[in-house]
Design an enzyme around this catalytic site. Structure first.
Site, short mmCIF file in Angstrom:
data_model
loop_
_atom_site.label_atom_id
_atom_site.label_comp_id
_atom_site.label_asym_id
_atom_site.label_seq_id
_atom_site.Cartn_x
_atom_site.Cartn_y
_atom_site.Cartn_z
N CYS A 2 0.82 -1.21 0.00
CA CYS A 2 0.00 0.00 0.00
C CYS A 2 0.85 1.26 0.00
CB CYS A 2 -0.88 0.03 1.24
SG CYS A 2 -1.89 -1.42 1.42
N ARG A 27 5.15 0.20 -6.24
CA ARG A 27 5.14 -0.63 -5.03
C ARG A 27 4.24 -1.85 -5.20
NH1 ARG A 27 6.44 2.64 -0.33
NH2 ARG A 27 5.07 1.39 0.95
N TRP A 74 -2.85 -2.82 -1.61
CA TRP A 74 -2.41 -4.19 -1.91
C TRP A 74 -3.11 -5.05 -0.87
CZ3 TRP A 74 0.38 -8.20 0.39
CH2 TRP A 74 0.92 -9.15 -0.49
N ASN A 100 -1.72 1.59 5.80
CA ASN A 100 -0.80 0.56 5.33
C ASN A 100 -0.41 -0.29 6.54
OD1 ASN A 100 1.11 -0.97 4.04
ND2 ASN A 100 2.63 0.66 3.87
N GLY A 101 -0.49 -1.61 6.41
CA GLY A 101 -0.12 -2.48 7.53
C GLY A 101 -1.25 -3.44 7.84
N GLU A 461 18.09 -17.76 -7.65
CA GLU A 461 17.66 -16.43 -8.10
C GLU A 461 17.07 -16.50 -9.53
OE1 GLU A 461 17.05 -13.77 -6.75
OE2 GLU A 461 17.12 -12.23 -8.30
N LYS A 465 13.29 -15.35 -10.53
CA LYS A 465 12.96 -14.39 -11.60
C LYS A 465 11.94 -15.00 -12.56
CE LYS A 465 14.25 -11.81 -9.89
NZ LYS A 465 14.81 -10.99 -8.88
N GLU A 468 8.36 -15.26 -10.85
CA GLU A 468 7.65 -14.01 -10.56
C GLU A 468 7.34 -13.21 -11.82
OE1 GLU A 468 9.66 -11.07 -8.12
OE2 GLU A 468 11.59 -11.73 -8.87
N HIS A 484 18.45 -37.11 -5.50
CA HIS A 484 17.76 -37.39 -4.23
C HIS A 484 16.26 -37.11 -4.33
CE1 HIS A 484 21.56 -38.20 -2.35
NE2 HIS A 484 22.03 -37.02 -2.74
N LYS A 579 6.64 -4.23 -4.59
CA LYS A 579 8.08 -3.93 -4.55
C LYS A 579 8.59 -3.88 -3.11
CE LYS A 579 12.00 -2.77 -6.39
NZ LYS A 579 12.73 -3.94 -6.91
C1 F6R Z 1 12.35 -10.66 -6.09
C2 F6R Z 1 12.15 -9.56 -5.18
C3 F6R Z 1 11.79 -9.87 -3.77
C4 F6R Z 1 12.63 -9.00 -2.84
C5 F6R Z 1 12.21 -9.21 -1.38
C6 F6R Z 1 13.07 -8.40 -0.44
O1 F6R Z 1 12.68 -10.19 -7.36
O2 F6R Z 1 12.25 -8.42 -5.54
O3 F6R Z 1 12.00 -11.22 -3.48
O4 F6R Z 1 13.98 -9.31 -3.02
O5 F6R Z 1 10.87 -8.83 -1.23
O6 F6R Z 1 13.02 -7.05 -0.73
P1 F6R Z 1 14.11 -6.06 -0.18
O7 F6R Z 1 15.40 -6.41 -0.81
O8 F6R Z 1 13.62 -4.70 -0.56
O9 F6R Z 1 14.17 -6.26 1.30
#
Ligand code: F6R
Length: 584
Positions: A2, A27, A74, A100-101, A461, A465, A468, A484, A579
């Site tokens: 949010c 965000r 959100w 927010n929260g 990683e 990617k 998501e 395994h 984000k």
């Molecule tokens: C994946 C991604 C999330 C963030 C995670 C932590 O692409 O962006 O997995 O890495 O939410 O976010 P930060 O680094 O802002 O604490």
């Protein structure tokens, strides 16, 4: 997550609120709304979907006033629908709140307020805030007193802003999620994100947890939850927060992938003294524990290898959502990694570490974020604003800074890293090849990513990617673990991405690829040398094994990005994701 914005000033507030909401769009959100104090009372406009959809509900140009609040939601409690979108109103509609929260005791409070005659219109936890405020305001007719009584009834995490029809000021409170004042010449802002006001002012005051603010056009008063006044420093917000634009690129995500050489240059060329101080501090405790979430957690896994190999420091890595006081003691340096510096899980881990007497060090991209301010020492990533929800340039920047720290501690020399930006540039030259390669995998519903040793975090990683951005199921794992269990999932044509540069683990990983091929896998090799066993091959330059992960991840980012575009997804705003994840 949010986004909150409030403005009170001498200018028409509607376009300012809408612009602020647009800047916070990155965000992640599913509905939006605003409330404007007009001559006819509060005008609340809400819509499900994008901020642009608000203009389809009402002609925003026709609504003017000097006080307003806005929100991008959100969803956590309650479906994505108009009733649950913020702002939420008091019974008679003369007060609005944006929040927010999560209010964890909302059910108890709701029951109590309903018994007293309050009518709820949404199924959100947030709505209790405005009814509580309404209740206390009606008793004392005092905005500060009402918000103090309200916050002292709430449990959970919150940042909120409330405005009234009968009173100019906006009132806000912070407990666990960010809230920032922007002090402008023509009025003042209250937002969850600096981007909400950066176009108008660079003067900011960061509220701390358990603080409230009463905000007017040209004045403000900040108090703690007991009502005692708190003096605050005004911070000059740096250029990094400027307005990011996509420029010529189709998506922020692509732009951010492509600007990695520049971002890495910035990491490498940053002021050396704070890095040296950071290294010194890290070593002052016997134990090192690293924590982060998502991509930042993967950077932590990389750090474990590089710290062990170069700095001869053995570290534990704990994902922030699982961080417990038992993981640390007072003789521990806790290194928290976060792009945003606002991730609730990382902040919770930080608090646990502080309560246990640990020293908290952090590496953060957003300077002035909660994590940066709560750490004993914090280093900035300096990679510029990252708007795409998926972390890309912040990840390679984290790896680079971690390498620099480990090398300084270990051998006092990090000069090998200076060649990396140019090497990353050369991989970006493979973008067209990767874009074409995606065409051969459009039917795939599962992707597997394998690697050994220091390359395992990159397999994890790469898979993150892919899932998501493209919504295709993807799993990263240690290549040695295939036999395994996961090997049972391999059938004719199953795509497997193998990260296999020519270092100590090369041959063993290649043996795993042969086993995969025998079961029908279709293998994409990422390596410094080609091999007939790969169905598709993406070449990467040979660099020192500890630096190779910075290079390897770039083709995986491109693979996921082009897969998303090919499948018609919006890579900048993946569904259900945000984000900045400001709830636990
Ligand atoms: C994946 C991604 C999330 C963030 C995670 C932590 O692409 O962006 O997995 O890495 O939410 O976010 P930060 O680094 O802002 O604490």
């Amino acid at each position: 997550m949010c986004g909150i914005i409030g403005f009170i000033g001498d200018e028409n507030v509607t376009p300012i609120i809408v612009k602020g909401l647009r800047r916070m769009e990155y965000r992640g959100y599913d509905s939006a709304g605003l409330s404007i104090r007009t001559n006819e009372g509060l005008r609340v406009i809400k819509s499900v979907g994008k901020i642009n959809d608000l203009a389809n509900v009402e002609d925003l140009n026709a609504i003017s006033g000097y006080t307003g609040i806005g929100h991008t939601r959100w969803a956590t409690h309650g479906k994505v629908n108009l009733e649950n979108a913020h702002p939420l109103s008091s019974c008679a509609g003369e007060m609005s709140v944006v929040h927010n929260g999560i209010i964890s005791n909302f059910q108890t409070l709701k029951k109590e307020l309903e018994k007293e005659g309050h009518t709820f219109r949404s199924s959100t936890d947030s709505e209790v805030i405005i009814h509580l405020f309404e209740k206390y305001f009606k008793i004392g007719n005092d905005i500060k007193d009402a918000v103090l009584k309200t916050v002292n009834r709430l449990e959970g995490s919150f940042a909120f802003a409330i405005m009234l029809r009968d009173g100019e000021d906006i009132v806000g409170a912070r407990c666990g999620t960010p809230l920032i004042l922007g002090l402008g010449n023509n009025g003042n802002f209250l937002t969850s994100d600096i981007l909400g006001f950066i176009e108008y002012t660079d003067k900011a005051i960061f509220l701390e947890n358990k603080e409230i603010v009463v905000l007017g056009k040209h004045h403000f008063e900040i108090s703690d939850f007991e009502g005692n006044l708190v003096a605050k420093e005004v911070t000059q917000v740096a250029w990094e927060f400027g307005t990011p634009t996509k420029e010529k690129y189709s998506h922020f995500t692509l732009k951010e992938i492509l600007e990695q050489p520049l971002a890495l240059e910035r990491v490498i060329s940053q002021d050396q003294k704070p890095i040296d101080l950071f290294c010194k501090k890290l070593k002052t405790r016997a134990k090192v524990v690293i924590t982060g979430s998502g991509t930042s957690y993967h950077a932590g896994l990389y750090a474990k290898y590089v710290m062990r190999e170069t700095a001869k420091i053995s570290c534990d890595v704990v994902v922030s959502s699982e961080f417990k006081s038992q993981d640390v003691d007072h003789d521990t340096s806790v290194l928290v990694l976060s792009q945003s510096g606002e991730t609730a899980d990382a902040l919770r881990a930080t608090q646990i570490a502080k309560d246990a007497g640990c020293q908290v060090l952090s590496i953060v991209n957003v300077v002035g974020s909660s994590l940066a301010r709560e750490s004993d020492i914090s280093l900035p990533l300096n990679c510029g604003p990252e708007v795409g929800v998926a972390a890309t340039k912040s990840f390679t920047s984290q790896l680079a800074l971690i390498y620099i720290i480990a090398s300084r501690i270990g051998i006092g020399d990090d000069s090998l890293i200076t060649s990396i930006p140019q090497k990353v540039e050369s991989i970006l030259g493979e973008a067209e090849r990767i874009k074409k390669l995606v065409n051969g995998y459009t039917e795939a519903r599962d992707f597997y990513y394998i690697a050994r040793s220091i390359h395992i975090p990159i397999a994890l990683e790469g898979a993150l990617k892919m899932k998501e951005l493209s919504y295709v199921h993807a799993e990263g794992m240690a290549a040695g673990e295939l036999k395994h269990g996961p090997l049972a999932l391999i059938t004719q044509g199953t795509p497997v991405v193998v990260i296999n540069p020519t270092d100590d683990s090369y041959q063993e990983t290649l043996d795993n690829v042969v086993e995969l091929k025998a079961r029908g896998a279709k293998v994409i090799g990422i390596s410094t040398v080609s091999h007939e066993v790969y169905d598709d091959f993406i070449p990467i330059p040979k660099v020192h094994p500890l630096l190779s992960p910075i290079i390897e991840v770039v083709p995986l980012q491109l693979l996921a990005y082009y897969a998303a575009v090919k499948m018609g997804q919006d890579p900048d705003y993946p569904r259900n994701l945000a984000k900045s994840v400001t709830v636990n």
